[in-house]
Enzyme design. Structure first.
Site, PDB file in Angstrom:
ATOM      1  N   ALA A  98       0.873  -1.364   0.070  1.00 58.34           N
ATOM      2  CA  ALA A  98      -0.073   0.105   0.032  1.00 58.34           C
ATOM      3  C   ALA A  98       0.975   1.136   0.119  1.00 58.34           C
ATOM      4  O   ALA A  98       2.127   1.190   0.223  1.00 58.34           O
ATOM      5  CB  ALA A  98      -0.977   0.083   1.124  1.00 58.34           C
ATOM      6  N   PHE A  99       0.402   2.648  -0.330  1.00 58.48           N
ATOM      7  CA  PHE A  99       1.142   3.654  -0.646  1.00 58.48           C
ATOM      8  C   PHE A  99       1.973   4.023   0.577  1.00 58.48           C
ATOM      9  O   PHE A  99       2.790   4.991   0.527  1.00 58.48           O
ATOM     10  CB  PHE A  99       0.399   4.628  -1.145  1.00 58.48           C
ATOM     11  CG  PHE A  99      -0.372   5.632  -0.185  1.00 58.48           C
ATOM     12  CD1 PHE A  99      -1.782   5.182   0.459  1.00 58.48           C
ATOM     13  CD2 PHE A  99       0.198   6.796   0.191  1.00 58.48           C
ATOM     14  CE1 PHE A  99      -2.447   6.058   1.162  1.00 58.48           C
ATOM     15  CE2 PHE A  99      -0.694   7.638   1.021  1.00 58.48           C
ATOM     16  CZ  PHE A  99      -1.518   7.200   1.646  1.00 58.48           C
ATOM     17  N   LYS A 100       1.273   3.620   1.820  1.00 56.35           N
ATOM     18  CA  LYS A 100       1.920   4.226   3.062  1.00 56.35           C
ATOM     19  C   LYS A 100       3.277   3.791   3.447  1.00 56.35           C
ATOM     20  O   LYS A 100       4.258   4.457   3.910  1.00 56.35           O
ATOM     21  CB  LYS A 100       1.047   3.519   4.246  1.00 56.35           C
ATOM     22  CG  LYS A 100      -0.338   4.569   4.444  1.00 56.35           C
ATOM     23  CD  LYS A 100      -0.924   4.198   5.636  1.00 56.35           C
ATOM     24  CE  LYS A 100      -2.310   4.762   5.839  1.00 56.35           C
ATOM     25  NZ  LYS A 100      -3.293   4.283   4.708  1.00 56.35           N
ATOM     26  N   ASP A 101       3.782   2.655   2.523  1.00 52.80           N
ATOM     27  CA  ASP A 101       5.109   2.542   2.609  1.00 52.80           C
ATOM     28  C   ASP A 101       6.096   3.519   1.906  1.00 52.80           C
ATOM     29  O   ASP A 101       7.113   3.571   2.397  1.00 52.80           O
ATOM     30  CB  ASP A 101       5.482   1.109   1.560  1.00 52.80           C
ATOM     31  CG  ASP A 101       4.835  -0.111   2.299  1.00 52.80           C
ATOM     32  OD1 ASP A 101       4.743  -0.254   3.457  1.00 52.80           O
ATOM     33  OD2 ASP A 101       4.554  -0.959   1.621  1.00 52.80           O
ATOM     34  N   LEU A 104       6.488   5.970   5.125  1.00 53.96           N
ATOM     35  CA  LEU A 104       6.889   5.281   6.456  1.00 53.96           C
ATOM     36  C   LEU A 104       8.409   4.692   6.150  1.00 53.96           C
ATOM     37  O   LEU A 104       9.140   4.431   7.221  1.00 53.96           O
ATOM     38  CB  LEU A 104       5.821   4.215   6.815  1.00 53.96           C
ATOM     39  CG  LEU A 104       4.618   4.898   7.791  1.00 53.96           C
ATOM     40  CD1 LEU A 104       3.464   3.826   7.919  1.00 53.96           C
ATOM     41  CD2 LEU A 104       5.226   5.427   8.962  1.00 53.96           C
TER      42      LEU A 104
END
Ligand SMILES: *Cc1c(COP(=O)(O)O)cnc(C)c1O
Length: 447
Positions: A98-101, A104
């Site tokens: 997911a794009f949160k990688d 983060l």
């Protein structure tokens, strides 16, 4: 306060959010020179405009290389064409799909670097209903200066979500399965932060979505997409499935830096607080309903405050007043002239689960692309606001395998997890059960 201190602090002491005092400017010539850079090198250039002296370019280059080396696609953020003038930028090739990688993985490296430089360590505690937990764990595993305690409600996250967290066996990662709900987990985290002695003893920290460095890292892919499609010599639209206003805020920042963004289109599910705001000028909190796109099931868009600061001409008193009204009454309204200004740049579109499911089927039938229920809301929103001569890039926020049931129910296709993450389904799990009790959780962290 500079970039490094704002990153480590996360939230300001008065409860406010950090934002740069001025927007760094990127000239057209500079953008043209950036067209041929790799993703890591582009990230280094863009982020150096925010970090200044706090993190020299040579160090940034090491941090971005480490952040994006575990991605499953060599382009990091590949751009794919769906239709004439319509593209999707796939932001789901990171370790948790997911794009949160994007934010983060970089934030983990940056934290570790800044703490090591200061000869400090910290303990991050967090609560998760599923997705954020695994992204934080993947970002922090193996780092020397940081350890992580992630609380999840026992038995209330999906098997894939649980295994994404519990099969990480690094010494600095601790999964706590709490006998309670997600709200119980969040309350335990808040209680730990409110315990001043405990907070000091462990140097507690959080890597939540209001950290400025997360937004800054997301600015990079707006530049990447626009440069691939002809910026600065051609305007571009972005369509962004969002709940917290975090991802789309990064697009606003890119525009302030000079990127020729024409429209930022917001896609909402039934939790449509943002779409209602851009229709009416009133931000009104309603209850949360569960949808096919759970990562956008939110009640409050915590990053919207930053845009409000901009929209009011950086009027701190007014922002404080509006946010206080929101906290007390569950709603606030802006003036009609302000709404007109906002609508020049932003457009918004909402979709319920039935429409989302139909759109997954339609996209699959028209071009063979299998999309997850978050990203596909961006596709429908993009089509609604399509303009001749302006290409639109949809930000693809999750891999379809992460939401395989909804995808299969919608278009009849089963999507397997990519090979590089399949090991989670068989790997050993490591997690500690705990009562929903502050003293019990604190004693685990005390060791
Ligand atoms: C977190 C998340 C979103 C929403 O992100 P915002 O920060 O609210 O913009 C959308 N899609 C997926 C898959 C997510 O994990």
């Amino acid at each position: 306060m500079g970039y490094a201190d704002a990153t480590l602090a996360g939230l300001a002491n008065d409860g406010g959010l950090y934002f740069p005092a001025t927007w760094p400017q990127v000239s057209a010539d500079q953008m043209r020179a950036w067209r041929n850079l790799s993703y890591n090198d582009l990230a280094t250039e863009v982020l150096s405009l925010f970090s200044g002296e706090d993190v020299p370019k040579a160090v940034l280059s090491k941090l971005t290389t480490a952040a994006y080396e575990n991605f499953g696609h060599s382009a990091i953020a590949p751009l794919k064409q769906l239709d004439h003038g319509l593209y999707v930028m796939e932001l789901f090739h990171g370790p948790t799909l997911a794009f949160k990688d994007f934010a983060l993985q970089y934030l983990g490296q940056l934290y570790n670097h800044l703490l090591t430089e200061r000869n400090q360590t910290c303990t991050i505690v967090g609560a998760t209903s599923g997705d954020t937990g695994s992204a934080a764990i993947e970002a922090i595993r193996g780092l020397d200066a940081v350890s992580l305690y992630m609380l999840h409600p026992k038995g209330k996250v999906s098997e894939v979500q649980r295994r994404q967290m519990t099969t990480v066996l690094d010494q600095n990662i601790h999964n706590l399965a709490v006998d309670g709900t997600f709200d119980d987990c969040q309350n335990l985290v808040k209680a730990m932060f409110n315990d001043a002695a405990f907070r000091r003893k462990h140097q507690l920290s959080a890597v939540n979505s209001i950290n400025w460095s997360r937004i800054a890292a997301q600015v990079v892919y707006y530049f990447r997409a626009a440069l691939e499609l002809g910026a600065p010599d051609r305007p571009i639209n972005f369509s962004v499935p969002t709940g917290n206003f975090g991802n789309v805020l990064a697009g606003y920042v890119a525009k302030q830096m000079g990127l020729p963004i024409n429209k930022l289109i917001i896609g909402s599910n039934s939790n449509d607080i943002l779409t209602r705001f851009f229709e009416s000028g009133t931000m009104q909190q309603l209850g949360v309903t569960s949808t096919l796109s759970p990562s956008m099931d939110i009640q409050i868009s915590s990053n919207f405050e930053r845009y409000l600061f901009e929209l009011t001409g950086r009027d701190t008193d007014r922002v404080r007043q509006l946010m206080d009204t929101f906290a007390t009454n569950g709603e606030f309204s802006i003036e009609s002239a302000e709404l007109e200004t906002a609508k020049k740049l932003f457009a918004a579109h909402r979709m319920d689960d039935k429409e989302t499911s139909e759109e997954i089927r339609r996209v699959y039938q028209s071009c063979g692309e299998i999309m997850d229920p978050h990203s596909v809301i961006g596709v429908a929103a993009a089509k609604k606001y399509a303009e001749p001569g302006v290409p639109t890039v949809v930000l693809g926020t999750a891999h379809p395998a992460k939401f395989s049931q909804a995808v299969a129910d919608s278009c009849g296709k089963n999507v397997a997890l990519p090979k590089r993450v399949q090991h989670i389904m068989t790997g050993d799990e490591h997690s500690m059960d705990t009562a929903n009790d502050l003293a019990a959780v604190q004693s685990i962290i005390n060791g």
